[in-house]
Design a protein around this motif. Structure first.
Motif, PDB file in Angstrom:
ATOM      1  N   LEU A  74       1.137  -0.814   0.465  1.00  0.00           N
ATOM      2  CA  LEU A  74      -0.097   0.099  -0.596  1.00  0.00           C
ATOM      3  C   LEU A  74       0.824   1.598  -0.299  1.00  0.00           C
ATOM      4  O   LEU A  74       0.510   2.075  -0.622  1.00  0.00           O
ATOM      5  N   GLU A  75       2.280   1.387   0.552  1.00  0.00           N
ATOM      6  CA  GLU A  75       3.066   2.600   1.000  1.00  0.00           C
ATOM      7  C   GLU A  75       3.293   2.862  -0.991  1.00  0.00           C
ATOM      8  O   GLU A  75       3.380   3.824  -1.515  1.00  0.00           O
ATOM      9  N   ALA A  76       3.699   1.541  -1.957  1.00  0.00           N
ATOM     10  CA  ALA A  76       3.622   1.360  -2.932  1.00  0.00           C
ATOM     11  C   ALA A  76       2.909   2.386  -3.737  1.00  0.00           C
ATOM     12  O   ALA A  76       2.825   3.277  -5.053  1.00  0.00           O
ATOM     13  N   VAL A  77       1.996   1.643  -3.599  1.00  0.00           N
ATOM     14  CA  VAL A  77      -0.183   2.186  -4.315  1.00  0.00           C
ATOM     15  C   VAL A  77       0.074   4.125  -3.815  1.00  0.00           C
ATOM     16  O   VAL A  77       0.313   4.764  -4.994  1.00  0.00           O
ATOM     17  N   ALA A  78       0.594   4.117  -2.321  1.00  0.00           N
ATOM     18  CA  ALA A  78       0.657   5.580  -2.400  1.00  0.00           C
ATOM     19  C   ALA A  78       1.967   6.539  -3.107  1.00  0.00           C
ATOM     20  O   ALA A  78       1.023   7.615  -3.302  1.00  0.00           O
ATOM     21  N   GLU A  79       2.599   5.831  -3.286  1.00  0.00           N
ATOM     22  CA  GLU A  79       3.706   6.665  -4.092  1.00  0.00           C
ATOM     23  C   GLU A  79       3.388   7.074  -5.631  1.00  0.00           C
ATOM     24  O   GLU A  79       3.448   8.058  -5.716  1.00  0.00           O
ATOM     25  N   ALA A  80       2.880   5.770  -5.638  1.00  0.00           N
ATOM     26  CA  ALA A  80       2.122   5.924  -7.415  1.00  0.00           C
ATOM     27  C   ALA A  80       0.679   7.331  -7.658  1.00  0.00           C
ATOM     28  O   ALA A  80       0.755   7.878  -8.401  1.00  0.00           O
ATOM     29  N   LEU A  81       0.697   7.152  -6.494  1.00  0.00           N
ATOM     30  CA  LEU A  81      -0.913   8.693  -5.654  1.00  0.00           C
ATOM     31  C   LEU A  81       0.090   9.871  -6.410  1.00  0.00           C
ATOM     32  O   LEU A  81      -0.181  10.263  -6.770  1.00  0.00           O
ATOM     33  N   GLU A  82       0.725   9.580  -5.284  1.00  0.00           N
ATOM     34  CA  GLU A  82       1.791  11.184  -5.419  1.00  0.00           C
ATOM     35  C   GLU A  82       2.866  11.709  -6.144  1.00  0.00           C
ATOM     36  O   GLU A  82       2.889  12.447  -7.006  1.00  0.00           O
ATOM     37  N   GLN A  83       2.712  10.677  -7.600  1.00  0.00           N
ATOM     38  CA  GLN A  83       3.457  10.842  -8.561  1.00  0.00           C
ATOM     39  C   GLN A  83       2.390  10.949  -9.757  1.00  0.00           C
ATOM     40  O   GLN A  83       2.439  11.289 -11.241  1.00  0.00           O
ATOM     41  N   GLY A  84       0.694  11.293  -8.980  1.00  0.00           N
ATOM     42  CA  GLY A  84      -0.295  11.195 -10.259  1.00  0.00           C
ATOM     43  C   GLY A  84      -0.316  10.090 -11.082  1.00  0.00           C
ATOM     44  O   GLY A  84      -1.297  10.479 -11.893  1.00  0.00           O
ATOM     45  N   ARG A  85      -0.076   8.633 -10.950  1.00  0.00           N
ATOM     46  CA  ARG A  85      -0.195   7.548 -11.841  1.00  0.00           C
ATOM     47  C   ARG A  85      -1.454   7.295 -11.080  1.00  0.00           C
ATOM     48  O   ARG A  85      -0.989   7.305 -10.072  1.00  0.00           O
ATOM     49  N   GLN A  86      -1.540   6.242 -12.186  1.00  0.00           N
ATOM     50  CA  GLN A  86      -2.683   5.520 -11.340  1.00  0.00           C
ATOM     51  C   GLN A  86      -2.044   4.164 -10.532  1.00  0.00           C
ATOM     52  O   GLN A  86      -1.246   3.076 -11.502  1.00  0.00           O
ATOM     53  N   ALA A  87      -2.881   3.461 -10.171  1.00  0.00           N
ATOM     54  CA  ALA A  87      -2.606   1.869  -9.102  1.00  0.00           C
ATOM     55  C   ALA A  87      -2.974   0.708 -10.021  1.00  0.00           C
ATOM     56  O   ALA A  87      -4.569   1.437  -9.735  1.00  0.00           O
ATOM     57  N   LEU A  88      -2.973  -0.276  -9.681  1.00  0.00           N
ATOM     58  CA  LEU A  88      -4.311  -1.478  -9.530  1.00  0.00           C
ATOM     59  C   LEU A  88      -3.747  -3.012  -9.019  1.00  0.00           C
ATOM     60  O   LEU A  88      -2.122  -2.847  -9.299  1.00  0.00           O
ATOM     61  N   VAL A  89      -4.406  -3.075  -8.132  1.00  0.00           N
ATOM     62  CA  VAL A  89      -3.841  -4.252  -7.113  1.00  0.00           C
ATOM     63  C   VAL A  89      -4.871  -5.162  -7.667  1.00  0.00           C
ATOM     64  O   VAL A  89      -6.571  -5.259  -8.049  1.00  0.00           O
ATOM     65  N   LEU A  90      -4.453  -6.364  -7.667  1.00  0.00           N
ATOM     66  CA  LEU A  90      -5.370  -7.723  -8.365  1.00  0.00           C
ATOM     67  C   LEU A  90      -5.402  -8.248  -7.780  1.00  0.00           C
ATOM     68  O   LEU A  90      -4.197  -8.256  -6.292  1.00  0.00           O
ATOM     69  N   LEU A  91      -6.339  -8.738  -6.724  1.00  0.00           N
ATOM     70  CA  LEU A  91      -6.742  -9.817  -6.162  1.00  0.00           C
ATOM     71  C   LEU A  91      -6.762 -11.847  -6.588  1.00  0.00           C
ATOM     72  O   LEU A  91      -7.575 -11.266  -7.506  1.00  0.00           O
ATOM     73  N   PRO A  92      -6.930 -12.591  -6.025  1.00  0.00           N
ATOM     74  CA  PRO A  92      -7.879 -13.565  -6.538  1.00  0.00           C
ATOM     75  C   PRO A  92      -9.118 -13.685  -6.420  1.00  0.00           C
ATOM     76  O   PRO A  92      -9.328 -12.330  -5.274  1.00  0.00           O
ATOM     77  N   GLU A  93      -9.995 -13.248  -7.274  1.00  0.00           N
ATOM     78  CA  GLU A  93     -11.123 -12.763  -7.628  1.00  0.00           C
ATOM     79  C   GLU A  93     -11.699 -13.424  -5.757  1.00  0.00           C
ATOM     80  O   GLU A  93     -13.064 -12.000  -4.997  1.00  0.00           O
ATOM     81  N   ILE A  94     -12.225 -14.220  -5.330  1.00  0.00           N
ATOM     82  CA  ILE A  94     -13.009 -14.046  -4.046  1.00  0.00           C
ATOM     83  C   ILE A  94     -12.657 -13.261  -3.172  1.00  0.00           C
ATOM     84  O   ILE A  94     -13.071 -13.801  -1.877  1.00  0.00           O
ATOM     85  N   ALA A  95     -11.218 -13.783  -3.327  1.00  0.00           N
ATOM     86  CA  ALA A  95     -10.493 -12.138  -2.183  1.00  0.00           C
ATOM     87  C   ALA A  95     -11.141 -10.825  -2.531  1.00  0.00           C
ATOM     88  O   ALA A  95     -10.281 -10.649  -0.930  1.00  0.00           O
ATOM     89  N   LEU A  96     -11.817 -10.742  -2.534  1.00  0.00           N
ATOM     90  CA  LEU A  96     -11.950  -9.208  -2.634  1.00  0.00           C
ATOM     91  C   LEU A  96     -13.343  -8.973  -2.053  1.00  0.00           C
ATOM     92  O   LEU A  96     -14.556  -8.697  -2.335  1.00  0.00           O
TER      93      LEU A  96
END
Ligand code: ADP
Ligand code: ZN
Length: 740
Positions: free
Chosen positions: A244-266
């Motif tokens: 989630l820290e890496a996600v924070a960095e992407a947000l700070e950079q103004g870029r988008q982030a995608l988190v893939l989870l095995p479907e059922i774990a959503l």
């Protein structure tokens, strides 16, 4: 903006001017580009358009200049340019390369990328239904199901057809409710924007190990270059916090982030964590998302408005505007491989997409796939390890129960030692999990008089008894029938016998052993819907059960804070099939399930029932020496040239007519030279392990080559070397995961 009507004497600023020819990729029909004339006002590369095809109009995407194969004057013009962001060059390149690699028609890839209802319709053209305060004059079963849909999904505004579908009613029921004013028809609103995610909201104090890992990942995201990192750490080591820290960095950079989870774990749990960390919920993309929400997500991803997407594998095909980070959580999970239509592996496609977008990939797992482990060993991927559980939580104590010495009586599967361990927890507020990766009551129904096994009428597969549904079910095709009391073969009555256990049968045994305990079964087939399943898991996690009996559903991404005992009913189950990855999959699954025990302050215990405690996979599970296990597995695969040290492609021919299917197979075999030329071996044809599914006969080949061989061009040529009768279909599966 129906049509781009530019003022005539203004110079055309589009990539293609009126009169130019363009090639258009359509999402349906032919597997080739079609030439059209650019419309009045011109058109951009990547633009989504509507174009005439025969008597119809179809959606397509402008892919490049026309081929010039047809005289311009014979070409029809594009009908209209749709009001959508044009597809970016990176996305087009991704679809092309994914199609090339998986040998999937590009049209099918475009379909994956545009799987949204009424993609091009302006909002006002889509009526939606909303619930009012008016009560229906009387309540019927069908009506209450309609109301339940609103209850479950919220008062979102459903397309009329979707509402009927979700409620399982006819459209007349919906119309009836509309007439009474219980629901109203409105124009679909402009899609509401997604709330802004704030990377500074829920920052946590990280442990030293977490901090170091997070800093490295942040730096990789900030670099704006492509990289892939394996983030390895036992369940509970805090991987999620780190990525989630890496996600924070992407947000700070103004870029988008995608988190893939095995479907059922959503799970709600994960979305809650995102909300706690960033102050708002992300966009969701998976099969449980309504059509309205899908449409909203697709557009917001394209405009860059949705900054974080949490989704299942197909979220990889969304039109990100500026994708900077892809997380693949539980990256070893089998559900990342799509097994029908376009057969792709989401982990590999994530790496491909990131390399094109100059994005960072993080593959998180406690038990990585051997492919990933090998790529990290070879230095192709970076590796970060979180060695300990976060905080005071300790890894569970793991022990094998040798079923040869502690054998339950016939018709029972819970050993004395496991029973004792559960006894100690029932009534103490601690939960126990009994894990068996088999749905239903019993995998086999046999007649004790004649030995007949009940099989599916459409498949070469046995029917599985599901006692809750009071049906036999075929796990291949879904056919169901009543559980017979009379043998279908010898007509003897009362001799039909269930053989072997499924979770429902373990639950029955548990009820006799612990009559006062609250017992819950978690199995994907027992939940009515995605939402219902989530709600159920949440209740169980809060303590609504003493004993949980579950399939692999429970292995994935849920926190059960009260769980202190995991009992694996049959660790040998996965080792039997002779599958290339049998040991690897067993290791991953059992480690992962065992890791569910004792996540918080309570120490956990994992008891593993097995007939072969000396098996290397079982030994590795017990000792926790996963590096040793990977090395031994890797060495074995290397010796036989199997993935990841060799390449495989599965080839499946199917047809309703057995001799004709085999005729094609033999012809393909005769043309095997095309494959030998590039140094590949061809095995088969052979009847597939499941030789008939849904009435279609199945014949398999396996193509095997050294790691360095680029198989696809030869495969394409080979497949094209024979003529296929109308009913015979061929499917290619690059890097197959299943061999049935
Ligand atoms: P993993 O993803 O490796 O299974 P998680 O990130 O889910 O591990 O962490 C396990 C538990 O520990 C979670 O409940 C999480 O909230 C908690 N946790 C992990 N790291 C921290 C931290 N730095 N501060 C507070 N809680 C943490
Ligand atoms: Zn069947």
């Amino acid at each position: 903006m129906e049509q781009l009507n530019l003022i005539p004497d203004e110079p055309c600023t589009r990539d293609f001017s009126p009169g130019d020819t363009v090639s258009v990729l359509t999402a349906e029909g032919l597997d080739r580009m079609l030439d059209y004339r650019a419309p009045e006002g011109g058109v951009d590369l990547g633009a989504f358009v509507e174009a005439p095809l025969g008597p119809r109009r179809v959606m397509g995407c402008v892919w490049g200049p026309g081929t010039g194969e047809f005289p311009v004057e014979k070409l029809r013009a594009i009908s209209r340019v749709l009001e959508l962001e044009p597809m970016r060059a990176e996305m087009r390149s991704f679809l092309e390369r994914a199609a090339d690699y998986t040998i999937t028609p590009l049209t099918a890839m475009l379909r994956l990328a545009t799987r949204v209802p009424a993609l091009a319709a302006p909002p006002s053209a889509r009526p939606v239904l909303r619930l009012t305060d008016v009560q229906p004059d009387r309540m019927t079963d069908a009506r209450s199901r309609v109301l339940a849909v609103f209850e479950e999904y919220g008062n979102l505004g459903f397309a009329p057809g979707e509402l009927a579908h979700l409620a399982g009613t006819s459209s007349s029921v919906i119309r009836g409710l509309e007439t009474q004013g219980v629901i109203v028809r409105e124009d679909a609103p402009r899609d509401a924007p997604y709330p802004v995610l704030d990377p500074a909201v829920g920052t946590k104090e990280l442990s030293k190990g977490q901090r170091e890992a997070a800093d490295i990942l942040r730096a990789r995201v900030a670099s704006g270059e492509y990289s892939t990192t394996l983030l390895k750490g036992v369940t509970g080591s805090g991987k999620t916090e780190v990525y989630l820290e890496a996600v924070a960095e992407a947000l700070e950079q103004g870029r988008q982030a995608l988190v893939l989870l095995p479907e059922i774990a959503l799970s709600v749990e994960f979305l809650d964590r995102v909300e706690a960390r960033f102050g708002a919920r992300p966009a969701e993309w998976h099969s449980g998302v309504t059509q309205t929400a899908r449409r909203r997500a697709w557009h917001a991803v394209a405009s860059g408005d949705a900054r974080l997407v949490v989704g299942a594998r197909s979220a990889l095909f969304l039109p990100y505007k500026n994708l900077g980070l892809i997380i693949v959580d539980e990256e070893h999970d089998g559900s990342y491989k799509q097994e029908d239509g376009a057969r792709y592996h989401a982990r590999d496609m994530a790496v491909l997409r990131a390399s094109i977008e100059k994005a960072t990939v993080v593959l998180a797992s406690a038990t990585p796939a051997l492919e990933t482990w090998a790529n990290a060993e070879a230095g192709k991927y970076n590796r970060l390890v979180l060695p300990e559980r976060y905080g005071v939580a300790e890894l569970p104590n793991m022990e094998a129960i040798d079923l040869r010495l502690d054998q339950p009586e016939p018709g029972r599967w819970i050993s004395g030692a496991l029973e004792t361990a559960v006894n100690a927890r029932v009534g103490s507020g601690e939960q126990s999990l009994l894990f068996l990766n088999r749905r239903g009551y019993a995998p086999l129904t046999i007649c004790r008089a004649c030995g007949h096994q009940v099989g599916c009428p459409n498949c070469d597969a046995r029917m599985v008894e599901h006692r809750f549904r009071k049906r036999l079910v075929c796990h291949q095709c879904g056919t169901t029938e009543p559980i017979p009391t009379v043998c279908p073969s010898c007509k003897t009555e009362g001799k039909m016998n269930a053989i072997g256990p499924g979770v429902e049968r373990i639950a029955e045994e548990a009820e006799t052993l612990w009559p006062d305990a609250r017992i819950a079964i978690l199995s994907s087939d027992l939940a009515e819907s995605h939402q219902a399943l989530k709600a159920r898991i949440d209740l169980i996690a809060q303590g609504e059960a003493d004993i949980i009996i579950g399939t692999q559903l429970v292995a994935k991404g849920h926190n059960f804070p009260l769980l202190t005992l995991v009992g694996v009913i049959d660790a040998d189950l996965g080792l039997q099939g002779g599958d290339l990855r049998a040991a690897e999959k067993t290791f991953q699954l059992v480690r992962q399930v065992a890791g569910r025990a004792g996540r918080h302050e309570h120490p956990g215990q994992a008891l593993i029932q097995t007939h072969q405690p000396e098996h290397p996979a079982i030994q590795a599970i017990l000792s926790g020496d996963d590096e040793g296990f990977w090395r031994a597995e890797a060495e074995m695969r290397r010796m036989v040239g199997m993935p990841p040290y060799g390449r495989l492609a599965g080839v499946i021919l199917t047809g309703p007519d057995e001799p004709r299917t085999w005729e094609v197979a033999r012809e393909l075999a005769r043309n095997g030279g095309i494959l030998h030329e590039v140094g590949a071996d061809l095995f088969g044809p052979a009847p597939a392990p499941v030789a008939r599914v849904r009435g279609r006969h199945r014949v398999r080949f396996l193509v095997k080559a050294a790691k360095g061989v680029v198989l696809q061009p030869a495969l394409r040529k080979w497949v094209a070397s024979v003529k296929y009768p109308a009913n015979v279909r061929i499917t290619l599966d690059i890097d197959p995961q299943s061999f049935y």
